[in-house]
Write a protein that holds these residues in place. Structure first.
Motif, PDB file in Angstrom:
ATOM      1  N   ASP A   1      -4.490  10.065  -0.574  1.00 22.41           N
ATOM      2  CA  ASP A   1      -4.704   8.931  -1.329  1.00 22.41           C
ATOM      3  C   ASP A   1      -3.814   8.011  -1.617  1.00 22.41           C
ATOM      4  OD1 ASP A   1      -7.292  10.403  -2.277  1.00 22.41           O
ATOM      5  OD2 ASP A   1      -6.028  11.314  -3.999  1.00 22.41           O
ATOM      6  N   ALA A   2      -4.373   6.423  -1.502  1.00 15.64           N
ATOM      7  CA  ALA A   2      -3.159   5.405  -1.508  1.00 15.64           C
ATOM      8  C   ALA A   2      -3.581   4.540  -2.808  1.00 15.64           C
ATOM      9  CB  ALA A   2      -3.208   4.713  -0.431  1.00 15.64           C
ATOM     10  N   VAL A   3      -2.603   3.942  -3.134  1.00 15.65           N
ATOM     11  CA  VAL A   3      -2.938   3.002  -4.069  1.00 15.65           C
ATOM     12  C   VAL A   3      -2.333   1.214  -3.455  1.00 15.65           C
ATOM     13  CG1 VAL A   3      -0.399   3.110  -5.325  1.00 15.65           C
ATOM     14  CG2 VAL A   3      -2.530   2.032  -6.442  1.00 15.65           C
ATOM     15  N   LEU A   4      -3.233   0.250  -3.653  1.00  9.31           N
ATOM     16  CA  LEU A   4      -2.961  -0.861  -3.285  1.00  9.31           C
ATOM     17  C   LEU A   4      -2.298  -1.635  -4.495  1.00  9.31           C
ATOM     18  CD1 LEU A   4      -3.291  -3.366  -1.254  1.00  9.31           C
ATOM     19  CD2 LEU A   4      -5.529  -3.663  -2.205  1.00  9.31           C
TER      20      LEU A   4
ATOM     21  N   ILE B   1       0.815  -1.108   0.016  1.00 12.41           N
ATOM     22  CA  ILE B   1      -0.036  -0.044   0.039  1.00 12.41           C
ATOM     23  C   ILE B   1       0.960   1.266  -0.021  1.00 12.41           C
ATOM     24  CG2 ILE B   1      -1.680   1.535   1.426  1.00 12.41           C
ATOM     25  CD1 ILE B   1      -2.993  -0.890   2.292  1.00 12.41           C
ATOM     26  N   ALA B   2       0.791   2.110  -1.094  1.00 18.61           N
ATOM     27  CA  ALA B   2       1.735   3.178  -1.112  1.00 18.61           C
ATOM     28  C   ALA B   2       0.606   4.339  -1.064  1.00 18.61           C
ATOM     29  CB  ALA B   2       2.309   3.400  -2.583  1.00 18.61           C
ATOM     30  N   CYS B   3       0.972   5.249  -0.128  1.00 20.25           N
ATOM     31  CA  CYS B   3       0.000   6.231   0.343  1.00 20.25           C
ATOM     32  C   CYS B   3       0.754   7.673  -0.048  1.00 20.25           C
ATOM     33  CB  CYS B   3      -0.326   6.218   1.685  1.00 20.25           C
ATOM     34  SG  CYS B   3      -1.600   7.475   2.243  1.00 20.25           S
ATOM     35  N   VAL B   4       0.191   8.602  -0.780  1.00 19.01           N
ATOM     36  CA  VAL B   4       0.793   9.887  -0.959  1.00 19.01           C
ATOM     37  C   VAL B   4       0.557  10.843   0.116  1.00 19.01           C
ATOM     38  CG1 VAL B   4       0.509  12.022  -2.439  1.00 19.01           C
ATOM     39  CG2 VAL B   4       0.614   9.985  -3.583  1.00 19.01           C
ATOM     40  N   VAL B   5       1.349  11.549   0.738  1.00 21.34           N
ATOM     41  CA  VAL B   5       0.956  12.516   1.775  1.00 21.34           C
ATOM     42  C   VAL B   5       1.538  13.919   1.581  1.00 21.34           C
ATOM     43  CG1 VAL B   5       1.084  10.574   3.613  1.00 21.34           C
ATOM     44  CG2 VAL B   5       3.221  11.985   3.187  1.00 21.34           C
ATOM     45  N   ALA B   6       2.224  14.037   0.582  1.00 17.31           N
ATOM     46  CA  ALA B   6       2.576  15.454  -0.021  1.00 17.31           C
ATOM     47  C   ALA B   6       2.980  15.430  -1.550  1.00 17.31           C
ATOM     48  CB  ALA B   6       3.812  16.081   0.707  1.00 17.31           C
ATOM     49  N   GLY B   7       2.611  16.460  -1.855  1.00 18.51           N
ATOM     50  CA  GLY B   7       2.394  16.234  -3.546  1.00 18.51           C
ATOM     51  C   GLY B   7       1.615  15.436  -4.179  1.00 18.51           C
ATOM     52  N   ARG B   8       1.556  15.463  -5.497  1.00 11.72           N
ATOM     53  CA  ARG B   8       0.882  14.645  -6.362  1.00 11.72           C
ATOM     54  C   ARG B   8       1.584  13.380  -7.146  1.00 11.72           C
ATOM     55  NH1 ARG B   8      -0.828  17.281 -10.634  1.00 11.72           N
ATOM     56  NH2 ARG B   8       0.887  18.631 -10.295  1.00 11.72           N
TER      57      ARG B   8
ATOM     58  N   ASN C   1       7.487  16.168  -2.942  1.00  9.77           N
ATOM     59  CA  ASN C   1       6.634  14.716  -2.642  1.00  9.77           C
ATOM     60  C   ASN C   1       7.017  13.928  -1.694  1.00  9.77           C
ATOM     61  OD1 ASN C   1       5.198  15.113  -5.709  1.00  9.77           O
ATOM     62  ND2 ASN C   1       7.381  15.830  -5.910  1.00  9.77           N
ATOM     63  N   VAL C   2       6.149  13.241  -1.060  1.00 12.70           N
ATOM     64  CA  VAL C   2       6.348  12.241  -0.053  1.00 12.70           C
ATOM     65  C   VAL C   2       5.398  11.024  -0.083  1.00 12.70           C
ATOM     66  CG1 VAL C   2       6.577  11.999   2.475  1.00 12.70           C
ATOM     67  CG2 VAL C   2       7.223  14.110   1.768  1.00 12.70           C
ATOM     68  N   LEU C   3       6.070  10.130  -0.206  1.00 10.14           N
ATOM     69  CA  LEU C   3       4.933   8.800  -0.028  1.00 10.14           C
ATOM     70  C   LEU C   3       5.463   7.918   0.848  1.00 10.14           C
ATOM     71  CD1 LEU C   3       3.206   7.114  -2.537  1.00 10.14           C
ATOM     72  CD2 LEU C   3       5.434   5.778  -2.604  1.00 10.14           C
ATOM     73  N   VAL C   4       4.484   7.435   1.688  1.00  5.50           N
ATOM     74  CA  VAL C   4       4.478   6.300   2.739  1.00  5.50           C
ATOM     75  C   VAL C   4       3.858   5.182   2.204  1.00  5.50           C
ATOM     76  CG1 VAL C   4       3.857   5.832   4.958  1.00  5.50           C
ATOM     77  CG2 VAL C   4       4.471   8.188   4.638  1.00  5.50           C
ATOM     78  N   ASN C   5       4.742   4.007   2.469  1.00  2.00           N
ATOM     79  CA  ASN C   5       4.285   2.649   1.910  1.00  2.00           C
ATOM     80  C   ASN C   5       4.600   1.910   2.804  1.00  2.00           C
ATOM     81  OD1 ASN C   5       7.137   2.124   0.964  1.00  2.00           O
ATOM     82  ND2 ASN C   5       6.078   0.564   0.059  1.00  2.00           N
ATOM     83  N   TYR C   6       3.861   0.440   2.740  1.00  2.00           N
ATOM     84  CA  TYR C   6       3.725  -0.581   3.622  1.00  2.00           C
ATOM     85  C   TYR C   6       3.901  -1.642   2.838  1.00  2.00           C
ATOM     86  CZ  TYR C   6       1.762   2.950   6.892  1.00  2.00           C
ATOM     87  OH  TYR C   6       1.510   3.771   7.847  1.00  2.00           O
ATOM     88  N   TRP C   7       4.894  -2.850   2.983  1.00  2.00           N
ATOM     89  CA  TRP C   7       5.104  -3.937   2.356  1.00  2.00           C
ATOM     90  C   TRP C   7       4.848  -5.107   3.271  1.00  2.00           C
ATOM     91  CZ3 TRP C   7      10.048  -1.044   1.019  1.00  2.00           C
ATOM     92  CH2 TRP C   7       9.915  -0.837  -0.451  1.00  2.00           C
ATOM     93  N   TRP C   8       4.277  -6.146   2.842  1.00  5.91           N
ATOM     94  CA  TRP C   8       3.968  -7.541   3.637  1.00  5.91           C
ATOM     95  C   TRP C   8       3.814  -8.691   2.594  1.00  5.91           C
ATOM     96  CZ3 TRP C   8       0.278  -3.955   2.534  1.00  5.91           C
ATOM     97  CH2 TRP C   8      -0.865  -4.253   2.018  1.00  5.91           C
TER      98      TRP C   8
END
Length: 341
Positions: free
Chosen positions: A235-238, A164-171, A254-261
């Motif tokens: 917004d996030a993309v799975l 799951i990659a979540c945008v938190v700043a920028g586009r 731009n800042v993206l937060v993501n989670y891997w599993w």
């Protein structure tokens, strides 16, 4: 990208504090609109780049991070130089607050070099950030990373984990392709990569469809299977395991937060290692022998079921029995011994 690329299916009203279990076992991609819009970092990012930078600096440690730096002429693309002789960027080490200050100074500079802090563990470099900016994964414990930079373009690549990659700043604009588009994406070297994963050699901003051994005519077919979306803060993309994804950061910060599993136990090795071994020991066999091994792999790996070893007493099945952590350690030791002979 061409305007006719299919849009990624969107889901609305997803609760970030308790993600539905169905999303944690994905088989197709989704955009989760506004799922993290209430995170403080996403609110700061929606307000302005300066607010987002200020918020991040409140958590950032002075420990140096790895920064990829590319000249403005590279157009933000983190990839190879012409002819694949080296990369289009260099890497430096700098404290994260210094990187953030540099990005702040260059917000209005159209000729600023590309700066890209990729896959940085949040809890190590920004301790406390997740206390108020996090998803609820239940018992799942994903790896949480952050990606910070200016206008970057990350070539299409795959990851073994779900994401799951979540945008938190920028586009950001994300473009996804199903795993079966491997042959149409013109993947570069497997063992010499910009950031650990093999990447598409196609420049999405200027794809070259000419029929030439150094060009990419089949990329047009890949685009027929592509899905794309533009993501704003919150917004996030799975992205399911092994889906190809190209990610373009559209703004000066731009800042993206993501989670891997992964859906498999932690002790399971990455299939990429098996691919490397197969290339070394199977690919260049005489054709007749290679066909024999195709059948062996089908029988013992891809079509394996309860009947594969049913004729062997259970206590004597060895590696044909279900693999657990102990057997995995024994197999790894045997492989290392064989490879080091």
């Amino acid at each position: 990208m061409p305007p006719l690329v299919e849009a990624i299916e969107e889901l609305h009203g997803i609760d970030a504090a308790a993600l539905p279990s169905a999303l944690l076992h994905p088989t197709r991609p989704y955009v989760l609109r506004g799922v993290a819009a209430n995170w403080p970092i996403a609110r700061a990012g929606a307000a302005s780049a300066r607010e987002a930078i200020g918020y991040l600096k409140g958590f950032a440690r002075d420990t140096p991070v790895t920064v990829s730096v590319a000249p403005a002429q590279a157009g933000g693309r983190i990839s190879y130089r012409e002819g694949l002789q080296g990369f289009s960027f260099t890497q430096e080490r700098a404290p994260l607050p210094v990187v953030l200050d540099t990005l702040l100074r260059q917000l209005d500079d159209p000729a600023a070099p590309t700066l890209y802090v990729g896959s940085t563990t949040i809890d190590t470099w920004l301790p406390g950030l997740r206390d108020h900016n996090d998803f609820g994964f239940g018992a799942l414990q994903p790896l949480a990373s952050i990606w910070i930079g200016n206008r970057t373009r990350i070539p299409a690549h795959q990851d073994v984990p779900d994401n799951i990659a979540c945008v938190v700043a920028g586009r950001r604009r994300v473009t996804l392709f199903p795993p079966d588009q491997l042959q149409n994406l013109y993947i570069g070297p497997l063992d010499r990569t910009p950031a650990g994963q093999a990447v598409s050699l196609v420049d999405f901003a200027a794809p070259d469809y000419r029929h030439d051994e150094q060009r990419f005519p089949k990329f047009a077919e890949a685009l027929r299977h592509a899905q794309s979306a533009e993501l704003a803060p919150g917004d996030a993309v799975l992205i399911p395991s092994m889906w190809w994804h190209h990610i373009q950061a559209l703004d000066a910060f731009n800042v993206l937060v993501n989670y891997w599993w992964r859906q498999s136990p932690k002790w399971m090795d990455t299939p990429m290692n098996a691919l490397m071994l197969a290339i070394m020991s199977v690919r260049d066999l005489p054709p007749e022998q290679r066909e024999v091994w195709r059948e062996v792999f089908r029988h013992y790996v891809f079509d394996a079921d309860a009947q594969t070893a049913a004729h062997i007493p259970e206590a004597a099945r060895g590696m044909l029995a279900p693999i657990d952590e102990l057997r995995a350690r024994e197999l790894r030791a045997r492989l290392l011994q064989a490879l080091n002979r």
